[in-house]
Motif scaffolding. Structure first.
Motif, PDB file in Angstrom:
ATOM      1  N   THR A  14       0.851  -1.189   0.000  1.00 22.95           N
ATOM      2  CA  THR A  14       0.000   0.000   0.000  1.00 22.95           C
ATOM      3  C   THR A  14       0.885   1.236   0.000  1.00 22.95           C
ATOM      4  O   THR A  14       1.918   1.270   0.661  1.00 22.95           O
ATOM      5  CB  THR A  14      -0.913  -0.022   1.241  1.00 22.95           C
ATOM      6  N   ASP A  26      -3.383   5.677  -1.858  1.00 23.51           N
ATOM      7  CA  ASP A  26      -4.260   4.531  -2.109  1.00 23.51           C
ATOM      8  C   ASP A  26      -5.505   4.625  -1.243  1.00 23.51           C
ATOM      9  O   ASP A  26      -5.455   5.136  -0.120  1.00 23.51           O
ATOM     10  CB  ASP A  26      -3.561   3.209  -1.778  1.00 23.51           C
ATOM     11  N   CYS A  27      -6.612   4.129  -1.751  1.00 23.31           N
ATOM     12  CA  CYS A  27      -7.845   4.041  -0.970  1.00 23.31           C
ATOM     13  C   CYS A  27      -8.069   2.581  -0.602  1.00 23.31           C
ATOM     14  O   CYS A  27      -7.982   1.693  -1.455  1.00 23.31           O
ATOM     15  CB  CYS A  27      -9.037   4.575  -1.759  1.00 23.31           C
ATOM     16  N   ILE A  28      -8.333   2.372   0.687  1.00 24.50           N
ATOM     17  CA  ILE A  28      -8.545   1.020   1.190  1.00 24.50           C
ATOM     18  C   ILE A  28      -9.899   0.942   1.878  1.00 24.50           C
ATOM     19  O   ILE A  28     -10.452   1.946   2.313  1.00 24.50           O
ATOM     20  CB  ILE A  28      -7.423   0.594   2.152  1.00 24.50           C
ATOM     21  N   THR A  59     -14.482   3.669   3.460  1.00 22.52           N
ATOM     22  CA  THR A  59     -13.332   3.835   2.584  1.00 22.52           C
ATOM     23  C   THR A  59     -12.395   4.872   3.194  1.00 22.52           C
ATOM     24  O   THR A  59     -12.844   5.923   3.656  1.00 22.52           O
ATOM     25  CB  THR A  59     -13.764   4.290   1.179  1.00 22.52           C
ATOM     26  N   PRO A  71     -13.566   4.631  -4.953  1.00 20.17           N
ATOM     27  CA  PRO A  71     -13.367   3.189  -5.129  1.00 20.17           C
ATOM     28  C   PRO A  71     -12.183   2.744  -4.276  1.00 20.17           C
ATOM     29  O   PRO A  71     -11.193   3.473  -4.149  1.00 20.17           O
ATOM     30  CB  PRO A  71     -13.070   3.038  -6.622  1.00 20.17           C
ATOM     31  N   ALA A  72     -12.300   1.578  -3.675  1.00 21.53           N
ATOM     32  CA  ALA A  72     -11.258   1.120  -2.762  1.00 21.53           C
ATOM     33  C   ALA A  72     -11.001  -0.360  -2.955  1.00 21.53           C
ATOM     34  O   ALA A  72     -11.763  -1.062  -3.618  1.00 21.53           O
ATOM     35  CB  ALA A  72     -11.682   1.403  -1.326  1.00 21.53           C
ATOM     36  N   ARG A  73      -9.940  -0.824  -2.352  1.00 25.85           N
ATOM     37  CA  ARG A  73      -9.611  -2.245  -2.354  1.00 25.85           C
ATOM     38  C   ARG A  73      -9.367  -2.671  -0.915  1.00 25.85           C
ATOM     39  O   ARG A  73      -9.119  -1.841  -0.041  1.00 25.85           O
ATOM     40  CB  ARG A  73      -8.386  -2.516  -3.205  1.00 25.85           C
ATOM     41  N   LEU A  74      -9.422  -3.964  -0.687  1.00 26.80           N
ATOM     42  CA  LEU A  74      -9.121  -4.472   0.644  1.00 26.80           C
ATOM     43  C   LEU A  74      -7.621  -4.385   0.879  1.00 26.80           C
ATOM     44  O   LEU A  74      -6.830  -4.694  -0.016  1.00 26.80           O
ATOM     45  CB  LEU A  74      -9.586  -5.926   0.779  1.00 26.80           C
TER      46      LEU A  74
END
Length: 67
Positions: free
Chosen positions: A5, A9-11, A17, A37-40
């Protein structure tokens, strides 16, 4: 240490988020980023965990403190 990361970054943590603002040696600073928009996140540790020869006595001590 955080490897996968980067700042910006968006988590996704729970149902929220978060944008990573900074990564230090002992913490990750984030700010709310609703609607982005995010990710794990994926965190990887620096090394192997503690050995059972140390972890078991430590856990027993914590259990005695709880009562």
């Amino acid at each position: 240490m955080v490897y996968e990361t980067r700042a910006g970054d968006c988590i996704l943590l729970g149902a929220s988020t978060w944008r990573v603002e900074a990564i230090g040696p002992d913490r990750v600073l984030v700010s709310p980023a609703p609607g982005e928009p995010a990710r794990l996140p994926f965190w990887r540790g620096d090394g192997p965990g503690r050995r059972s020869s140390w972890g078991e006595p430590s856990g027993n001590t914590c259990g005695r403190w709880r009562g």
